[in-house]
Design a protein around this motif. Structure first.
Motif, PDB file in Angstrom:
ATOM      1  N   THR A 186     -33.098 -15.807  -9.092  1.00  0.00           N
ATOM      2  CA  THR A 186     -33.257 -14.477  -9.682  1.00  0.00           C
ATOM      3  C   THR A 186     -34.710 -14.130  -9.968  1.00  0.00           C
ATOM      4  N   ASP A 187     -35.575 -15.122 -10.060  1.00  0.00           N
ATOM      5  CA  ASP A 187     -36.980 -14.802 -10.311  1.00  0.00           C
ATOM      6  C   ASP A 187     -37.768 -14.593  -9.015  1.00  0.00           C
ATOM      7  N   ALA A 188     -37.120 -14.717  -7.860  1.00  0.00           N
ATOM      8  CA  ALA A 188     -37.782 -14.428  -6.580  1.00  0.00           C
ATOM      9  C   ALA A 188     -37.959 -12.919  -6.468  1.00  0.00           C
ATOM     10  N   PRO A 189     -39.126 -12.452  -6.064  1.00  0.00           N
ATOM     11  CA  PRO A 189     -39.360 -11.000  -5.987  1.00  0.00           C
ATOM     12  C   PRO A 189     -38.532 -10.343  -4.885  1.00  0.00           C
ATOM     13  N   LEU A 190     -38.215  -9.079  -5.105  1.00  0.00           N
ATOM     14  CA  LEU A 190     -37.530  -8.294  -4.084  1.00  0.00           C
ATOM     15  C   LEU A 190     -38.497  -8.066  -2.926  1.00  0.00           C
ATOM     16  N   ALA A 191     -37.983  -8.106  -1.719  1.00  0.00           N
ATOM     17  CA  ALA A 191     -38.826  -7.875  -0.538  1.00  0.00           C
ATOM     18  C   ALA A 191     -37.981  -7.235   0.547  1.00  0.00           C
TER      19      ALA A 191
END
Length: 132
Positions: A121-126
């Motif tokens: 969940t802490d991975a950035p949106l891309a």
């Protein structure tokens, strides 16, 4: 392609790998932009484990003909089915300031719930990430 019995299918744990975002507006739901998604609010920490339910269905229109012993059917009306989300509600508690999910999703609110699976969940949106 036929799947042989006993074939091992790899799996990825969903725990900790689901992000749920409340997005107020999306112009094209088949291709939300990063700007639209970043305008949303991450409510992942409010969604209860197992608290997401979306069960779309489609009825069948009966097609019974008198010259056959078989009943036929055609696709009928579509229904979103059970759509529910169970979230933490901190109303009237000492944590009432931390109540984004309840505040955003009040009755009559308009927006979209966007989910990303398989990434922390802490991975950035891309762009290019699969979303539902």
């Amino acid at each position: 392609m036929t799947l042989k019995l006993g074939t091992e299918i790899p799996g990825t744990s969903a725990e900790g790998n689901i992000t749920t975002i409340w997005v107020p507006a999306i112009k094209n739901i088949k291709a939300p932009t990063i700007i639209e998604l970043e305008a949303g609010t991450d409510i992942s920490n409010y969604v209860m484990l197992g608290g997401w339910s979306f069960d779309p269905s489609q009825d069948t229109v009966s097609d019974q003909r008198e010259n056959t012993v078989q009943d036929f059917g055609a696709p009928g009306r579509k229904s979103a089915g059970d759509i529910s989300i169970e979230v933490i509600d901190n109303t009237n508690t000492e944590h009432k300031e931390q109540n984004e999910a309840v505040t955003l999703m009040h009755e009559g609110a308009s927006g979209y719930i966007v989910r990303r699976r398989g990434m922390a969940t802490d991975a950035p949106l891309a762009s290019g990430q699969k979303l539902t």
